[in-house]
Design a protein around this motif. Structure first.
Motif, PDB file in Angstrom:
ATOM      1  N   GLU A   1       9.498  41.783  -4.915  1.00 22.05           N
ATOM      2  CA  GLU A   1      10.836  41.529  -5.562  1.00 22.05           C
ATOM      3  C   GLU A   1      10.334  40.212  -6.468  1.00 22.05           C
ATOM      4  O   GLU A   1       9.586  39.446  -5.987  1.00 22.05           O
ATOM      5  N   PHE A   2      11.279  40.165  -7.484  1.00 22.91           N
ATOM      6  CA  PHE A   2      11.394  39.073  -8.481  1.00 22.91           C
ATOM      7  C   PHE A   2      11.964  37.687  -7.624  1.00 22.91           C
ATOM      8  O   PHE A   2      12.774  37.986  -7.040  1.00 22.91           O
ATOM      9  N   VAL A   3      11.226  36.581  -7.892  1.00 25.29           N
ATOM     10  CA  VAL A   3      11.646  35.304  -7.450  1.00 25.29           C
ATOM     11  C   VAL A   3      12.206  34.423  -8.701  1.00 25.29           C
ATOM     12  O   VAL A   3      13.240  33.836  -8.662  1.00 25.29           O
ATOM     13  N   ALA A   4      11.243  34.133  -9.602  1.00 25.00           N
ATOM     14  CA  ALA A   4      11.509  33.279 -10.874  1.00 25.00           C
ATOM     15  C   ALA A   4      10.529  33.494 -11.854  1.00 25.00           C
ATOM     16  O   ALA A   4       9.423  34.124 -11.622  1.00 25.00           O
TER      17      ALA A   4
ATOM     18  N   SER B   1      12.334  27.678 -20.826  1.00 28.54           N
ATOM     19  CA  SER B   1      13.355  28.500 -20.211  1.00 28.54           C
ATOM     20  C   SER B   1      13.095  28.980 -18.923  1.00 28.54           C
ATOM     21  O   SER B   1      11.702  29.359 -18.446  1.00 28.54           O
ATOM     22  N   THR B   2      14.039  29.279 -17.713  1.00 25.51           N
ATOM     23  CA  THR B   2      13.406  29.675 -16.644  1.00 25.51           C
ATOM     24  C   THR B   2      14.741  30.591 -16.100  1.00 25.51           C
ATOM     25  O   THR B   2      15.874  30.549 -16.711  1.00 25.51           O
ATOM     26  N   THR B   3      14.393  31.545 -15.227  1.00 31.80           N
ATOM     27  CA  THR B   3      15.663  32.247 -14.687  1.00 31.80           C
ATOM     28  C   THR B   3      14.974  32.655 -12.990  1.00 31.80           C
ATOM     29  O   THR B   3      13.863  32.761 -12.774  1.00 31.80           O
ATOM     30  N   TYR B   4      16.073  32.730 -12.293  1.00 29.55           N
ATOM     31  CA  TYR B   4      15.762  32.948 -10.837  1.00 29.55           C
ATOM     32  C   TYR B   4      16.620  34.294 -10.417  1.00 29.55           C
ATOM     33  O   TYR B   4      17.698  34.685 -10.905  1.00 29.55           O
ATOM     34  N   ALA B   5      15.976  34.912  -9.213  1.00 29.46           N
ATOM     35  CA  ALA B   5      16.873  35.869  -8.423  1.00 29.46           C
ATOM     36  C   ALA B   5      18.089  34.977  -7.744  1.00 29.46           C
ATOM     37  O   ALA B   5      17.967  33.900  -7.566  1.00 29.46           O
ATOM     38  N   ASP B   6      19.167  35.838  -7.396  1.00 28.84           N
ATOM     39  CA  ASP B   6      19.958  35.006  -7.079  1.00 28.84           C
ATOM     40  C   ASP B   6      19.830  34.599  -5.469  1.00 28.84           C
ATOM     41  O   ASP B   6      20.561  33.346  -5.293  1.00 28.84           O
ATOM     42  N   SER B   7      19.205  35.227  -4.811  1.00 24.13           N
ATOM     43  CA  SER B   7      18.817  34.828  -3.575  1.00 24.13           C
ATOM     44  C   SER B   7      18.114  33.466  -3.254  1.00 24.13           C
ATOM     45  O   SER B   7      18.080  32.724  -2.186  1.00 24.13           O
ATOM     46  N   VAL B   8      17.429  32.930  -4.451  1.00 21.03           N
ATOM     47  CA  VAL B   8      16.857  31.576  -4.232  1.00 21.03           C
ATOM     48  C   VAL B   8      17.476  30.726  -5.286  1.00 21.03           C
ATOM     49  O   VAL B   8      16.787  29.462  -5.345  1.00 21.03           O
ATOM     50  N   LYS B   9      18.274  31.115  -6.035  1.00 23.43           N
ATOM     51  CA  LYS B   9      19.005  29.992  -7.248  1.00 23.43           C
ATOM     52  C   LYS B   9      19.697  28.995  -6.528  1.00 23.43           C
ATOM     53  O   LYS B   9      20.126  28.876  -5.330  1.00 23.43           O
TER      54      LYS B   9
END
Length: 124
Positions: free
Chosen positions: A46-49, A57-65
């Motif tokens: 699964e994606f994390v970041a 620019s960055t983006t995160y999975a909701d579970s680790v935000k």
């Protein structure tokens, strides 16, 4: 192709912090968008970041935000994942991945090169 080597995993207690590193070699690191993924036993990867080539620019999975921070140092050919307030559900093998494209990518199929992974275990 870029070669990726993760490090920094280990066994910690819930609430602790860890910083993972991903060292790259073989190509111009700054040409690659990068990402972190994880895979727990019996689950899909699964994606994390993710982080863009210049790191703007960055983006995160909701579970680790709010708990994890992705960053990179193009001068050192290294990407990082700072993990704070770790939970038992963060236990997994963590992989870094690279793709020679601009932008941000959150799916496994978008990435071309992968590291071998580093184990993170969080005890309760």
């Amino acid at each position: 192709q870029v070669q990726l080597v993760e490090s920094g995993g280990g066994l910690v207690q819930a609430g602790d912090s860890l910083r993972l590193s991903c060292a790259a070699s073989g190509r111009t690191f700054s040409a690659y968008a990068m990402g972190w993924f994880r895979q727990a036993p019996g689950k899909e990867r699964e994606f994390v970041a993710a982080i863009s080539r210049a790191g703007r620019s960055t983006t995160y999975a909701d579970s680790v935000k709010g708990r994890f921070t992705i960053s990179r140092d193009n001068a050192k050919n290294t990407m990082y994942l700072q993990m704070n307030s770790l939970k038992p559900e963060d236990t997994a093998v963590y992989y870094c991945a690279a793709v020679p494209s601009p932008g941000l990518y959150t799916t496994t199929r978008a990435y071309k090169d992968w590291g071998q992974g580093t184990q993170v275990t969080v005890s309760s």
